[in-house]
Design an enzyme around this catalytic site. Structure first.
Site, mmCIF file in Angstrom:
data_model
loop_
_atom_site.group_PDB
_atom_site.id
_atom_site.type_symbol
_atom_site.label_atom_id
_atom_site.label_comp_id
_atom_site.label_asym_id
_atom_site.label_seq_id
_atom_site.Cartn_x
_atom_site.Cartn_y
_atom_site.Cartn_z
ATOM 1 C CE LYS A 42 -3.761 2.564 0.604
ATOM 2 N NZ LYS A 42 -4.620 2.836 -0.577
ATOM 3 C CG ASN A 94 -10.153 2.427 -3.274
ATOM 4 O OD1 ASN A 94 -9.525 3.164 -2.513
ATOM 5 N ND2 ASN A 94 -9.650 2.008 -4.440
ATOM 6 C CG ASN A 96 -0.017 6.411 -5.643
ATOM 7 O OD1 ASN A 96 -0.426 7.002 -6.651
ATOM 8 N ND2 ASN A 96 -0.832 5.945 -4.711
ATOM 9 C CB CYS A 116 -3.733 8.870 -4.762
ATOM 10 S SG CYS A 116 -5.236 8.774 -3.758
ATOM 11 C CE LYS A 119 -0.837 1.745 -10.035
ATOM 12 N NZ LYS A 119 -1.239 0.785 -8.982
HETATM 13 C C1 DHB Z 1 -6.273 5.290 -3.126
HETATM 14 C C2 DHB Z 1 -5.050 5.500 -3.716
HETATM 15 C C3 DHB Z 1 -4.855 5.157 -5.050
HETATM 16 O O1 DHB Z 1 -3.675 5.340 -5.672
HETATM 17 C C4 DHB Z 1 -5.894 4.607 -5.771
HETATM 18 O O2 DHB Z 1 -5.690 4.297 -7.055
HETATM 19 C C5 DHB Z 1 -7.109 4.406 -5.187
HETATM 20 C C6 DHB Z 1 -7.294 4.740 -3.860
HETATM 21 C C7 DHB Z 1 -6.552 5.711 -1.740
HETATM 22 O O3 DHB Z 1 -5.836 5.355 -0.794
HETATM 23 O O4 DHB Z 1 -7.521 6.466 -1.573
#
Ligand code: DHB
Length: 291
Positions: free
Chosen positions: A33, A57, A113, A116, A150
């Protein structure tokens, strides 16, 4: 990596024992994560909802912070797990701090990341090629392990963002992160997620992900890791044909359980035999007509 099928970021990725179980079920590597510099509780519930052909999500990047999570990475390395640490921040310095600590703890590679969809500062970063280049260069300059950036599909020209990551020195790019989406409840007459919008994953996004991998593969020389809606070996081979050198699987675990890794790996092996290919590298990018 012992095979090219990895666990994607965000699924079962917050504890060493769970990540070890995924690795022991056959994954070639596991991605954690996303981890930030400080503990973060994320958004209030509801944060996850199953929708047609996928999962929506808006967790809000909950995580224990890099200092506590470094212990999970140390445990994983004691157990011999190949681990890619996913990292996030609000600016380059925060990414660098997290990258340095997790590579010091033993992470085999890092995945940036910057895409998000649920935390404004982090999502916006990945839509700006200049910022993607800056963050990638800063992280690369701070660690010795491979760095993958990513990419978000929530842009007009993903190839341009991929090129920015390549200019910043990325060793590879992962495509794609989730698509911004939402769900509404007709009884309460309100959005279902507390954050209103969230990131869509699963089979619903596979055709979008394939198109993105195709465009990214045409735009950069560095390896592409394909991700988005892979459920079966056939899905995985489609990503390889479009130019991915490896794939990531996440939401599929909800549909198929942890046996999904062996199913996909054995399915790819059978495909290679049946088609007379000497290895995965003979399949990578073949749909572009280059092979
Ligand atoms: C979350 C983070 C991400 O990179 C994603 O694709 C979906 C959800 C998050 O933690 O909210």
């Amino acid at each position: 990596m012992r095979n090219p099928v990895m666990l994607s970021a965000g699924i079962l990725g917050l504890s060493a024992p769970l990540l070890r179980r995924v690795y022991e079920s056959g994954a070639g590597a596991v991605v954690t994560k996303s981890i930030g510099s400080r503990p973060r509780s994320g958004h209030p519930n509801p944060t996850v909802v199953a929708v047609d052909c996928g999962l929506l999500n808006s967790m809000g990047l909950p995580n224990p912070g890099v200092d506590e999570f470094s212990e999970e990475v140390r445990s994983l390395k004691r157990w011999g797990v190949t681990v890619v640490a996913s990292i996030f921040g609000e600016e380059a310095e925060e990414y660098v701090e997290v990258a340095e600590k997790l590579s010091e703890a033993g992470a085999d590679a890092l995945e940036i990341n910057c895409s998000c969809p649920n935390v404004r500062e982090v999502g916006l970063l990945g839509q700006d090629p200049g910022m993607v280049e800056e963050v990638t260069r800063a992280v690369k300059g701070a660690v010795d392990v491979p760095v993958f950036t990513k990419l978000t599909p929530n842009v007009t020209r993903i190839g341009e963002v991929a090129r920015a990551a390549e200019r910043g020195g990325a060793d590879g790019v992962t495509a794609i992160n989730t698509l911004r989406a939402m769900a509404v409840d007709v009884e309460t007459c309100r959005p279902i997620l507390s954050n209103v919008t969230g990131g869509l994953s699963g089979p619903a996004i596979k055709p979008v992900a394939l198109r993105c991998v195709w465009e990214v593969a045409e735009s950069v020389e560095i390896p592409v890791i394909g991700c988005g809606g892979i459920l079966t070996w056939r899905d995985a081979v489609e990503f390889l044909l479009c130019g991915a050198s490896a794939v990531q699987v996440g939401t599929a675990i909800m549909y198929r359980g942890l046996g999904v890794f062996q199913e996909i790996i054995q399915g790819i092996e059978a495909y290679l035999r049946r088609k007379g290919f000497g290895g995965v590298e003979e399949v990578v990018g073949r749909a572009h007509g280059a092979a």
